[in-house]
Design an enzyme around this catalytic site. Structure first.
Site, short mmCIF file in Angstrom:
data_model
loop_
_atom_site.label_atom_id
_atom_site.label_comp_id
_atom_site.label_asym_id
_atom_site.label_seq_id
_atom_site.Cartn_x
_atom_site.Cartn_y
_atom_site.Cartn_z
N THR A 8 0.68 -0.95 -0.20
CA THR A 8 0.28 0.31 0.04
C THR A 8 0.81 1.59 0.26
O THR A 8 2.29 1.32 -0.16
CB THR A 8 -0.80 0.15 1.12
OG1 THR A 8 -2.25 0.81 1.25
CG2 THR A 8 -0.10 0.50 2.55
N LYS A 41 -7.87 2.35 3.55
CA LYS A 41 -6.58 2.05 4.72
C LYS A 41 -6.24 3.68 5.26
O LYS A 41 -5.72 3.70 6.29
CB LYS A 41 -5.26 1.86 4.00
CG LYS A 41 -5.83 0.36 3.29
CD LYS A 41 -4.24 0.72 1.92
CE LYS A 41 -4.10 -0.74 0.75
NZ LYS A 41 -3.86 -0.61 0.16
N GLY A 53 -3.64 6.20 9.23
CA GLY A 53 -4.01 5.13 8.34
C GLY A 53 -2.50 3.91 7.57
O GLY A 53 -1.74 4.47 8.74
N SER A 132 4.63 0.52 0.05
CA SER A 132 5.64 0.27 -1.05
C SER A 132 6.37 1.57 -1.33
O SER A 132 6.89 1.26 -2.46
CB SER A 132 5.20 -1.18 -2.26
OG SER A 132 3.67 -0.84 -2.08
#
Length: 180
Positions: A8, A41, A53, A132
């Site tokens: 994410t 998220k 988050g 990521s």
């Protein structure tokens, strides 16, 4: 070999008296398959006064959201205190210690990163990014804040994550953005 859901990008910024956090919606299974496009998220906690988050394992992150929200209630919305207490518990508890996730949390006054290593970090420049695509979003956000200061926090958060999504295969363009 165990498969994991992961990947994410979460980006948060404090800029010109406002704060915004953005997150993409992609959930990836292993390194080969997108399982979900619209995961949320980034969410509001503690009576809408805190935005949080996560990046990492979805189940682990939900556990952390619950623990963090309980800490916020216990400390009457004090973001710093709740963050430190969560980090301490996360690091010391034998079960929580195995959780693989990170959190960015913010309210109208503070922006913090919380990790399972017991870290609670407030950035010097008012910008944080995890996941990521975090480094892509961080670089884009810093450039936008410096060279386009007329943009709002929300506009920078959206643009930084859009740019990360164009580079990182684990980040998509289905964004959730919350502003305080």
């Amino acid at each position: 070999m165990e498969q994991q859901f992961h990947a994410t990008t979460i980006f948060a910024i404090r800029h010109n008296g406002r704060a915004a956090m953005s997150g993409d919606g992609q959930v990836t299974f292993g390194n080969q398959m997108v399982m979900k496009h619209n995961a949320k998220k980034v969410r509001r906690l503690y009576r809408g006064q805190v935005v949080a988050g996560f990046a990492g394992s979805v189940a682990d992150a939900f556990t952390l959201f619950e623990k963090f929200e309980a800490k916020l209630e216990e400390f009457h919305g004090n973001l710093s205190r709740a963050s430190v207490e969560l980090a301490k518990e996360w690091r010391m508890d034998k079960v929580l210690r195995r959780l693989e996730a990170m959190l960015i949390v913010m309210n109208k006054d503070e922006l913090l990163l919380i990790s399972g290593n017991g870290e609670v970090i407030e950035p010097d420049d008012g910008i944080l990014a995890i996941g990521s695509g975090g480094m892509y979003a961080l670089a884009a956000g810093r450039a936008l804040k410096q060279y386009a200061p007329h943009l709002t926090a929300k506009e920078i958060a959206e643009a930084a994550l859009t740019i990360a999504g164009e580079i990182c295969v684990f980040t998509n363009n289905r964004l959730v953005i919350e502003e305080i």
